[in-house]
Every structure is written in C-alpha cells, then in structure tokens.
Design an enzyme around this catalytic site. Sequence first.
Site, PDB file in Angstrom:
ATOM      1  N   CYS A  79     -15.508 -45.488   4.616  1.00 11.36           N
ATOM      2  CA  CYS A  79     -14.599 -46.635   4.522  1.00 11.36           C
ATOM      3  C   CYS A  79     -14.777 -47.584   5.704  1.00 11.36           C
ATOM      4  O   CYS A  79     -14.592 -48.802   5.569  1.00 11.36           O
ATOM      5  CB  CYS A  79     -13.150 -46.176   4.418  1.00 11.36           C
ATOM      6  SG  CYS A  79     -12.551 -45.225   5.837  1.00 11.36           S
ATOM      7  N   CYS A 130     -13.870 -64.943  46.449  1.00 14.78           N
ATOM      8  CA  CYS A 130     -13.531 -64.171  47.648  1.00 14.78           C
ATOM      9  C   CYS A 130     -12.180 -64.625  48.197  1.00 14.78           C
ATOM     10  O   CYS A 130     -11.941 -65.830  48.349  1.00 14.78           O
ATOM     11  CB  CYS A 130     -14.622 -64.348  48.707  1.00 14.78           C
ATOM     12  SG  CYS A 130     -14.259 -63.547  50.283  1.00 14.78           S
ATOM     13  N   CYS A 162     -13.081 -66.035  52.238  1.00 12.88           N
ATOM     14  CA  CYS A 162     -13.790 -67.284  52.523  1.00 12.88           C
ATOM     15  C   CYS A 162     -13.781 -68.251  51.349  1.00 12.88           C
ATOM     16  O   CYS A 162     -14.340 -69.354  51.438  1.00 12.88           O
ATOM     17  CB  CYS A 162     -15.226 -66.995  52.943  1.00 12.88           C
ATOM     18  SG  CYS A 162     -16.277 -66.393  51.587  1.00 12.88           S
ATOM     19  N   CYS A 208     -18.912 -59.590  49.007  1.00 13.97           N
ATOM     20  CA  CYS A 208     -19.094 -61.038  49.078  1.00 13.97           C
ATOM     21  C   CYS A 208     -20.413 -61.364  49.781  1.00 13.97           C
ATOM     22  O   CYS A 208     -20.644 -60.908  50.905  1.00 13.97           O
ATOM     23  CB  CYS A 208     -17.933 -61.684  49.831  1.00 13.97           C
ATOM     24  SG  CYS A 208     -18.129 -63.465  50.093  1.00 13.97           S
ATOM     25  N   CYS A 233     -19.472 -63.353  53.176  1.00 14.60           N
ATOM     26  CA  CYS A 233     -18.844 -62.534  54.220  1.00 14.60           C
ATOM     27  C   CYS A 233     -19.702 -61.322  54.577  1.00 14.60           C
ATOM     28  O   CYS A 233     -19.534 -60.736  55.651  1.00 14.60           O
ATOM     29  CB  CYS A 233     -17.468 -62.061  53.764  1.00 14.60           C
ATOM     30  SG  CYS A 233     -16.271 -63.375  53.479  1.00 14.60           S
ATOM     31  N   HIS A 262      -7.791 -44.698   7.959  1.00 13.36           N
ATOM     32  CA  HIS A 262      -8.559 -45.300   6.865  1.00 13.36           C
ATOM     33  C   HIS A 262      -8.778 -46.777   7.156  1.00 13.36           C
ATOM     34  O   HIS A 262      -7.918 -47.453   7.730  1.00 13.36           O
ATOM     35  CB  HIS A 262      -7.781 -45.127   5.553  1.00 13.36           C
ATOM     36  CG  HIS A 262      -8.492 -45.646   4.353  1.00 13.36           C
ATOM     37  ND1 HIS A 262      -9.709 -45.163   3.929  1.00 13.36           N
ATOM     38  CD2 HIS A 262      -8.139 -46.625   3.456  1.00 13.36           C
ATOM     39  CE1 HIS A 262     -10.086 -45.797   2.832  1.00 13.36           C
ATOM     40  NE2 HIS A 262      -9.145 -46.689   2.524  1.00 13.36           N
TER      41      HIS A 262
END
Length: 458
Positions: free
Chosen positions: A39, A198, A201, A248, A251, A331
């Site tokens: 089904c 981030c 920053c 990051c 960073c 079903h």
Amino acid sequence: MGVMGSTKRRRWEEFIGGDRVSFSDGAGKVGLHNMGNTCFMNAALQCLAHLDPFIAYFLTGKYREEINLTSPLSTRGEFVCAFADLLQEMWQKPQSAVRPRLLREVLQRRAPHLFDQYEQQDAHEFLVFCLDQLHEDLNRVAHAPKPRTEKEDEAEEKRQEGLEEEFVAALSWMQYLERGKSFLVDLFQGQLRSSLTCSSCSHRARRFEAFLYLTVPVERRGSMNSVVQAIEKYLESEELSGDERWLCPKCKRKVDASKKIDIWKLPPVLVLHLKRFEFDPRRMRFGKIDKHLTCPLTIDLSGFVASPQREHCVYDVVAVANHIGPFGSGHYTACCQVSTVGREAVGWYAFNDDRVRQVSSSKAIGKDAYVIFLVRRAGEGQAIHRQSMSLPEVWPHFVSSRNSKVLDFFHHRCDDDAMVERSVSSSESPPVGPEDAATEEPPAGAAVGTREAAAAPV
C-alpha cells in the site's frame, strides 16, 4: 477516448511537442492491487500518476528519447520503462484496477530493501527512491565531471565572497546542471539558501543547494495546527551552542552561531513531506505525531521565499498521500485530483489500493496527510522550461546570456555542456521569457512577498 485539454497542452508543450495524448473513459480512476503490504508503493504511485507533467511526458513516449545509457547510476531504462508502462495501464486502458507487477519486479531487483520480508515500508522513502531513479534514468548529462575536492569547494566559496547572492545562487544552479539535467529537475527542483552566522564576529557563511522535496516538521505539542505553520517552523532560525557550536573561519575557533534555511527558488511542482515520525528518547522507540494540520487547496507561497521569483507563487494541491495508524504498521492511501477527460473541470478521488471512490474537495486533505503535492497554478506565460547550462534565460534566476557574467565565469563549462548534452531539435528549444524577466534586476511586481502576506492563503 478523450484528449488532453488545450490549456494543459500549451503548458507542457515543450515536453510533448505536437503529439496528441489520449485517455480511456475511466482514465485516472484506476486502482492498484495490493501485492502483499504494498500500500505504501500504491499510494505514492497514485500521487505521481496524477501530476499533469507526468501524464504529458510519459504517455507520449517522449521519455524514450532521453534514457541515459551511459551513467552507472542509470538502470539503462529498465525502471523508467516499467514506470511508463504502468501509467499507460492507468490512463489509456479501460479497467478498474491494475496489478503493478512489472514495476514491483524491477524494484525488487534494484531496491530490495523496499520489500524486506514483505514488511510495511515508508511511502516517502519509496517516493524519494522513485524520484532519484527516474532522474538518473533520464539524466541528459551523458558524462558527468569528477566531483570537486574539499579544497576546490573552499576555493570556490572564497571567490564568491562579496558577490551578489542571486549571482552566487545562479552559479550554484549551473554547477548542479553540470551533473544533473532531467525531466525531474525541470519539474521538481527548487533551491535553498542555508547560512551560518557567527555570534562573535557576525561572519556569515552561505551555501545554495538544490532540492526535489521539502521535509517540514510537525510539532506534537504547541499551537501548530496548519501546514502553513509547519513551513514557518522549517524556516525558523536555529541557535547552535554547546556541542553544536560552529567552527568560524574568521574567528578560527568554535563559536555559538545561528543557522537559517531559506527557500530561494520554488519549483513548478512542490512536494511537501510532513515529518510525522520521530524518535522518543523516553520510550527509546519511534512514534507517530497524529496532529491534524489544516491546509487550503490553494496556497500563496510568496511570503516564504527569500528572493524574487520569475513566476507567481500560487500553488494548487493536486494529490495527497496519507498514513493511517501507528508507526511501523498502519495503512497508506491517496487522494488525488482527477481531470475530466478533455475538459478543465476536476474532481477528487480517494484511492485505497484497488478501491476507488469520489470524494468532496473538503475531504482531500485530512488528519492523516503525510506527503502533499502542489503544482504552480497555470496562467499566462506559466510554461515549464527545459533546464540547460547554456540557456540561463530559462533558469529560475534573474540572469541571461545577454547581460550576465555567469557564462563568462564558467565559460569553459558551457563549452563542455554543449558537447555532452544530448541534442535537442530547434522545434523543442525552450521558450525565452519576456525581456524584463531576462535581466539581472527583477522587474517591478516580481513574485516576492512578506511572511504576513503568506499568513492568509488564497
């Protein structure tokens, strides 16, 4: 016997050419016999079989011209031919129900996990396999380039820093078309923008990715009570902290960040998967979220897109796959819109394996809705275009070969594309939109809206 209505013929003309599409008297109202817990397969197939593009493309036999015989991911046409044969049985032969025996035999060889010990399987998982395999069988790229390395990806992202987002999104689209161009891409493929920002920053990294369907969350608790709210939840920003912090690149350390997904380009046919099954850590097992989500039969999605759209954003629901019962059993059924042969009038029918009955439109989307199929509403200029690297005029982005730097940026890739792409006769060349839609700047009135505009669907 009847023929396809004139409006539909115009809309799909690029895929069917001048061929006539004929239907039997009971076309589209044919059930599928259950062959032992199938089904899940029957419900997904009924939904796909009631999308106008599929009818136009497969019943004319156009698909045979595009079968990929070289890709290792293709079945050399075995799967797509079995799929097309089933559509012919459902739309062109007078019968009340058919047994999809050939397609099931192919699937048992190619995807045996879908019929593991005759257990109940997932209709969405089956649908994903069908879309992927049809794409591979019909991929117009004869020889795909080698995948790029991680270093090449990083270099590419660096080159794209500071570039306009629509330009970068178009480049990403072109890079995808290097590997995949098929009837499925033309109809189902949209584009997402994923970004990480981030918290220290404010550096933001972005990536554009293609999609063939969207999986949206369903909340067990809370005030969510509509499909519109499920889409809103999918687009909400997510905060990353603790073990999920982001490294990051500015960073050069792991930081708290916000993660956001946006819909950049909508496809002609949008498939929405409602994520009703989730893992319960308390009970250490999966369960089903039975919450009833309401959904109008016509939805304006302009408030959910983050960029201007070439086409309008009004979609009509045309098919729904339902799951009734608990996770792991239950079903599957389907409810589909069936066009009256040769006319534009439509009716809704419920498909429960080989049993078919007409229902009112108010019953089309109920509490058991699991996968929803939406088609962009037809209108003036709403043609579907064959995607090609060398024709940016027909991409969903606001770029063109006349005034965009996209082709210059990847000029050598376009040359390669011209060599490997299967030739298309001049009579089948994609129509080019109006001049104002072929510029980098979207014309006034381009389809883009606010979240508030989408909150009141039409």
